[in-house]
Design an enzyme around this catalytic site. Structure first.
Site, PDB file in Angstrom:
ATOM      1  N   LYS A 167       5.198   0.566   9.455  1.00  0.00           N
ATOM      2  CA  LYS A 167       5.039   1.981   9.781  1.00  0.00           C
ATOM      3  C   LYS A 167       6.348   2.488  10.393  1.00  0.00           C
ATOM      4  O   LYS A 167       7.251   1.712  10.694  1.00  0.00           O
ATOM      5  CB  LYS A 167       3.899   2.214  10.776  1.00  0.00           C
ATOM      6  CG  LYS A 167       2.547   1.624  10.362  1.00  0.00           C
ATOM      7  CD  LYS A 167       1.920   2.336   9.197  1.00  0.00           C
ATOM      8  CE  LYS A 167       0.591   1.688   8.808  1.00  0.00           C
ATOM      9  NZ  LYS A 167       0.043   2.240   7.551  1.00  0.00           N
ATOM     10  N   SER A 182       0.869   3.751   2.263  1.00  0.00           N
ATOM     11  CA  SER A 182       0.890   4.452   3.553  1.00  0.00           C
ATOM     12  C   SER A 182       2.269   4.975   3.935  1.00  0.00           C
ATOM     13  O   SER A 182       2.378   5.851   4.791  1.00  0.00           O
ATOM     14  CB  SER A 182       0.364   3.532   4.659  1.00  0.00           C
ATOM     15  OG  SER A 182       1.280   2.484   4.928  1.00  0.00           O
ATOM     16  N   SER A 223       0.841  -1.203   0.000  1.00  0.00           N
ATOM     17  CA  SER A 223       0.000   0.000   0.000  1.00  0.00           C
ATOM     18  C   SER A 223       0.872   1.249   0.000  1.00  0.00           C
ATOM     19  O   SER A 223       2.094   1.180   0.104  1.00  0.00           O
ATOM     20  CB  SER A 223      -0.909   0.008   1.238  1.00  0.00           C
ATOM     21  OG  SER A 223      -0.145   0.273   2.408  1.00  0.00           O
ATOM     22  N   SER A 243      -2.890   6.927   5.883  1.00  0.00           N
ATOM     23  CA  SER A 243      -2.287   5.828   6.634  1.00  0.00           C
ATOM     24  C   SER A 243      -3.173   5.457   7.809  1.00  0.00           C
ATOM     25  O   SER A 243      -3.514   6.299   8.643  1.00  0.00           O
ATOM     26  CB  SER A 243      -0.891   6.236   7.142  1.00  0.00           C
ATOM     27  OG  SER A 243      -0.370   5.263   8.025  1.00  0.00           O
TER      28      SER A 243
END
Length: 321
Positions: free
Chosen positions: A183, A128, A126, A286
């Site tokens: 992250k 994010s 993705s 995100s």
């Protein structure tokens, strides 16, 4: 044994197919562990039972053939048509069901150990973490720097170095631990993290960020405000969508949600002991700790350290900021 082996291999194939098509939630660590155990049993059986028996059968055949040739020669018969070398090779040959189990054990064991205790590959699914990581980046995750963990159980067996703010973490998604997320670490245990009016503060100190030229996200074909941010000793880039509201909606009642305060300006959280607060670099695109809470220490997979390949852009290869 051939029938039993076919069933076992069929089970592995069915598991992989079900995982690929989304019928079941796969677990690569568990799958590799099971493969090591199964092929290891076959390897031991091959080394101490099947192979010695094949060698004995070949030796017995050679002795029997020598005796037969001697007996025929005594009777004046010559020209025995038996191909001794070919027959011995056939008797010594490993059957298919051992070739696909015991024969694969060293390779599977090496992959399991490398993946569990050194580096594990991941693919970024993705956007994010744009602009630091793009969709399709193939990355390497260091499995030992933050402490070695038991495969499958994920229990820490060595301490390693402490996690630092600004490092990029791969972890098991707390609401659904079968899924891996990636992250950036923003808050350590005991920190107070605030994200108010799209400005990040840690322990009451606003994090420095310097404006950069706008960034074109080719996955959405939109321009976003871009900044350079420094967390601890780590410098990286972030994106801000000026059209998104600053407020953070509470999507779910996550564990220790009482440690967070939400408002129309943003969110402030006190990070519990043994947990981390993480955010994506693509701040307005995100789903991270602002929405679903903190990452427990026992959910950590490892530290993302490098992009080793991106088939669409080979210039992406290199160290992760």
């Amino acid at each position: 044994m051939p029938f039993l082996t076919a069933l076992v291999l069929g089970g592995f194939v069915a598991y992989m197919a079900g995982w690929y098509f989304g019928a079941i939630e796969g677990n690569m660590a568990l799958l590799l562990f099971m493969a090591v155990c199964v092929t290891g049993v076959y390897w031991i059986a091959e080394k101490f039972w099947f192979q010695p028996h094949r060698r004995k059968a070949a030796a017995d055949f050679e002795i029997a053939q020598s005796q037969r040739e001697a007996s025929l020669a005594a009777k004046g018969v010559t020209g025995d048509n038996v191909n001794v070398a070919q027959t011995k090779e056939r008797l010594l040959a490993q059957p298919w069901w051992l070739d696909w189990t015991a024969g694969l054990f060293p390779v599977i064991l090496a992959v399991f150990l490398l993946r569990s205790f050194a580096y594990e590959p991941f693919k970024i699914p993705s956007g994010s973490m744009i602009p630091s990581l793009l969709i399709g980046d193939l990355i390497l995750v260091n499995k030992y720097e933050w402490g070695l963990r038991m495969p499958v159980l994920n229990k820490k067996i060595t301490q390693g170095t402490p996690v630092q703010r600004g490092e990029v973490m791969v972890f098991r998604y707390p609401p659904k631990p079968s899924v891996d997320y990636i992250k950036r670490v923003v808050g350590l245990p005991g920190d107070t993290v605030s994200y108010i009016d799209k400005k990040l503060s840690v322990n009451g100190k606003e994090i420095d960020h310097t404006p950069l030229p706008d960034f074109l996200d080719e996955s959405t074909m939109q321009y976003y405000q871009q900044f350079q941010e420094q967390l601890g000793t780590h410098t990286h880039r972030i994106l801000i969508d000026a059209n998104r509201p600053a407020g953070i909606p509470v999507l779910e009642d996550f564990p220790q949600s009482e440690s967070c305060r939400y408002s129309i300006e943003g969110v402030t959280c006190k990070v519990p002991a043994g947990h981390y607060f993480v955010m994506g670099d693509n701040r307005d695109n995100s789903a991270d700790s602002r929405f679903w809470g903190f990452v427990p220490d026992d959910h950590i997979v490892g530290k993302a350290v490098a992009v080793w390949l991106n088939l669409g852009d080979l210039k992406r290869i290199g160290r992760i900021e």
